[in-house]
Design a protein around this motif. Sequence first.
Motif, PDB file in Angstrom:
ATOM      1  N   VAL A  20       0.862  -1.178   0.000  1.00  0.00           N
ATOM      2  CA  VAL A  20       0.000   0.000   0.000  1.00  0.00           C
ATOM      3  C   VAL A  20       0.899   1.229   0.000  1.00  0.00           C
ATOM      4  CG1 VAL A  20      -1.800   1.253   1.242  1.00  0.00           C
ATOM      5  CG2 VAL A  20      -1.788  -1.234   1.283  1.00  0.00           C
ATOM      6  N   CYS A  21       0.777   2.031  -1.040  1.00  0.00           N
ATOM      7  CA  CYS A  21       1.631   3.223  -1.132  1.00  0.00           C
ATOM      8  C   CYS A  21       1.239   4.230  -0.060  1.00  0.00           C
ATOM      9  CB  CYS A  21       1.482   3.852  -2.513  1.00  0.00           C
ATOM     10  SG  CYS A  21       2.383   5.397  -2.659  1.00  0.00           S
ATOM     11  N   THR A  22       2.232   4.719   0.655  1.00  0.00           N
ATOM     12  CA  THR A  22       1.959   5.759   1.649  1.00  0.00           C
ATOM     13  C   THR A  22       2.743   7.024   1.329  1.00  0.00           C
ATOM     14  OG1 THR A  22       3.571   4.709   3.108  1.00  0.00           O
ATOM     15  CG2 THR A  22       1.270   4.228   3.532  1.00  0.00           C
ATOM     16  N   GLY A  23       3.059   7.189   0.041  1.00  0.00           N
ATOM     17  CA  GLY A  23       3.636   8.456  -0.404  1.00  0.00           C
ATOM     18  C   GLY A  23       2.622   9.572  -0.185  1.00  0.00           C
ATOM     19  N   SER A  24       3.022  10.821  -0.396  1.00  0.00           N
ATOM     20  CA  SER A  24       2.156  11.938   0.016  1.00  0.00           C
ATOM     21  C   SER A  24       0.806  11.947  -0.702  1.00  0.00           C
ATOM     22  CB  SER A  24       2.873  13.267  -0.172  1.00  0.00           C
ATOM     23  OG  SER A  24       3.298  13.390  -1.505  1.00  0.00           O
ATOM     24  N   HIS A  25       0.777  11.677  -2.001  1.00  0.00           N
ATOM     25  CA  HIS A  25      -0.504  11.714  -2.726  1.00  0.00           C
ATOM     26  C   HIS A  25      -1.433  10.606  -2.251  1.00  0.00           C
ATOM     27  CE1 HIS A  25       1.785  14.257  -5.442  1.00  0.00           C
ATOM     28  NE2 HIS A  25       0.621  14.736  -5.805  1.00  0.00           N
ATOM     29  N   CYS A  26      -0.863   9.436  -2.078  1.00  0.00           N
ATOM     30  CA  CYS A  26      -1.700   8.312  -1.627  1.00  0.00           C
ATOM     31  C   CYS A  26      -2.134   8.514  -0.177  1.00  0.00           C
ATOM     32  CB  CYS A  26      -0.949   6.995  -1.817  1.00  0.00           C
ATOM     33  SG  CYS A  26      -0.804   6.554  -3.555  1.00  0.00           S
ATOM     34  N   ALA A  27      -1.243   9.086   0.627  1.00  0.00           N
ATOM     35  CA  ALA A  27      -1.610   9.357   2.019  1.00  0.00           C
ATOM     36  C   ALA A  27      -2.787  10.333   2.071  1.00  0.00           C
ATOM     37  CB  ALA A  27      -0.416   9.908   2.786  1.00  0.00           C
ATOM     38  N   ALA A  35      -5.319   6.464  -4.412  1.00  0.00           N
ATOM     39  CA  ALA A  35      -4.291   5.680  -3.734  1.00  0.00           C
ATOM     40  C   ALA A  35      -4.012   4.381  -4.511  1.00  0.00           C
ATOM     41  CB  ALA A  35      -4.754   5.342  -2.319  1.00  0.00           C
ATOM     42  N   VAL A  36      -2.738   3.994  -4.524  1.00  0.00           N
ATOM     43  CA  VAL A  36      -2.319   2.846  -5.311  1.00  0.00           C
ATOM     44  C   VAL A  36      -1.974   1.667  -4.384  1.00  0.00           C
ATOM     45  CG1 VAL A  36      -0.651   2.005  -6.996  1.00  0.00           C
ATOM     46  CG2 VAL A  36      -1.388   4.389  -7.072  1.00  0.00           C
ATOM     47  N   VAL A  37      -2.479   0.490  -4.750  1.00  0.00           N
ATOM     48  CA  VAL A  37      -2.195  -0.743  -4.021  1.00  0.00           C
ATOM     49  C   VAL A  37      -1.673  -1.765  -5.024  1.00  0.00           C
ATOM     50  CG1 VAL A  37      -3.216  -2.639  -2.681  1.00  0.00           C
ATOM     51  CG2 VAL A  37      -3.975  -0.291  -2.288  1.00  0.00           C
ATOM     52  N   ASP A  42       6.859   3.183  -0.227  1.00  0.00           N
ATOM     53  CA  ASP A  42       7.047   4.562  -0.686  1.00  0.00           C
ATOM     54  C   ASP A  42       6.368   4.762  -2.039  1.00  0.00           C
ATOM     55  OD1 ASP A  42       8.522   5.163   1.580  1.00  0.00           O
ATOM     56  OD2 ASP A  42      10.420   4.591   0.631  1.00  0.00           O
ATOM     57  N   CYS A  43       6.382   5.990  -2.489  1.00  0.00           N
ATOM     58  CA  CYS A  43       5.707   6.388  -3.732  1.00  0.00           C
ATOM     59  C   CYS A  43       6.012   5.411  -4.871  1.00  0.00           C
ATOM     60  CB  CYS A  43       6.141   7.791  -4.122  1.00  0.00           C
ATOM     61  SG  CYS A  43       5.432   8.331  -5.682  1.00  0.00           S
ATOM     62  N   LEU A  44       4.953   4.964  -5.516  1.00  0.00           N
ATOM     63  CA  LEU A  44       5.084   3.997  -6.619  1.00  0.00           C
ATOM     64  C   LEU A  44       5.111   4.705  -7.981  1.00  0.00           C
ATOM     65  CD1 LEU A  44       2.582   1.384  -5.175  1.00  0.00           C
ATOM     66  CD2 LEU A  44       5.027   1.026  -5.481  1.00  0.00           C
ATOM     67  N   LYS A  45       5.226   6.020  -7.957  1.00  0.00           N
ATOM     68  CA  LYS A  45       5.303   6.833  -9.185  1.00  0.00           C
ATOM     69  C   LYS A  45       4.041   6.720 -10.039  1.00  0.00           C
ATOM     70  CE  LYS A  45       9.689   7.545  -8.118  1.00  0.00           C
ATOM     71  NZ  LYS A  45       9.885   8.576  -7.127  1.00  0.00           N
ATOM     72  N   GLN A  46       2.939   6.547  -9.367  1.00  0.00           N
ATOM     73  CA  GLN A  46       1.660   6.534 -10.085  1.00  0.00           C
ATOM     74  C   GLN A  46       0.683   7.444  -9.342  1.00  0.00           C
ATOM     75  OE1 GLN A  46       0.310   2.499 -11.183  1.00  0.00           O
ATOM     76  NE2 GLN A  46       2.336   1.771 -10.662  1.00  0.00           N
ATOM     77  N   CYS A  47       1.220   8.591  -8.922  1.00  0.00           N
ATOM     78  CA  CYS A  47       0.485   9.461  -8.003  1.00  0.00           C
ATOM     79  C   CYS A  47      -0.871   9.910  -8.545  1.00  0.00           C
ATOM     80  CB  CYS A  47       1.320  10.675  -7.650  1.00  0.00           C
ATOM     81  SG  CYS A  47       2.950  10.251  -7.048  1.00  0.00           S
ATOM     82  N   LYS A  48      -0.995  10.047  -9.867  1.00  0.00           N
ATOM     83  CA  LYS A  48      -2.278  10.492 -10.425  1.00  0.00           C
ATOM     84  C   LYS A  48      -3.374   9.466 -10.178  1.00  0.00           C
ATOM     85  CE  LYS A  48      -0.683  13.642 -13.931  1.00  0.00           C
ATOM     86  NZ  LYS A  48      -0.242  13.781 -15.313  1.00  0.00           N
TER      87      LYS A  48
HETATM   88  S1  FES Z   1       2.292   8.806  -3.624  1.00  0.00           S
HETATM   89 FE1  FES Z   1       1.432   6.862  -4.112  1.00  0.00          FE
HETATM   90  S2  FES Z   1       2.034   6.570  -6.138  1.00  0.00           S
HETATM   91 FE2  FES Z   1       3.028   8.403  -5.606  1.00  0.00          FE
END
Ligand code: FES
Length: 87
Positions: free
Chosen positions: A13-20, A59-61, A50-56
């Motif tokens: 589960v991405c917890t980068g800023s956009h997904c968070a 949330a990405v799983v 961390d960010c999976l580079k699919q922020c658009k």
């Molecule tokens: S923050 Fe989740 S893909 Fe970038």
Amino acid sequence: MSEKKSKKIKIEVCTGSHCAENKSGKIAKRMKEWIEEHGAGDTVCVKKCDCLKQCKKAAVVKVPSRDLTFEKVKPGDAARILKSILS
Ligand code: FES
């Protein structure tokens, strides 16, 4: 049968800023709760990443071993994703 037990299926589960911002922390929590409630802890595990580079698509799983990516996931999707992986 002497086959070894297969490894746990890892859900990332991405917890980068956009997904968070899109409640990925809650998604991970709901998944962990579901796994515990259903006694599926020997089969599947949830890891934050961390960010999976699919922020658009936050949330990405991801489920790397199944080559699966779930996009625009909401906390309410947690159980459905787990059921689809375990079925
Ligand atoms: S923050 Fe989740 S893909 Fe970038």
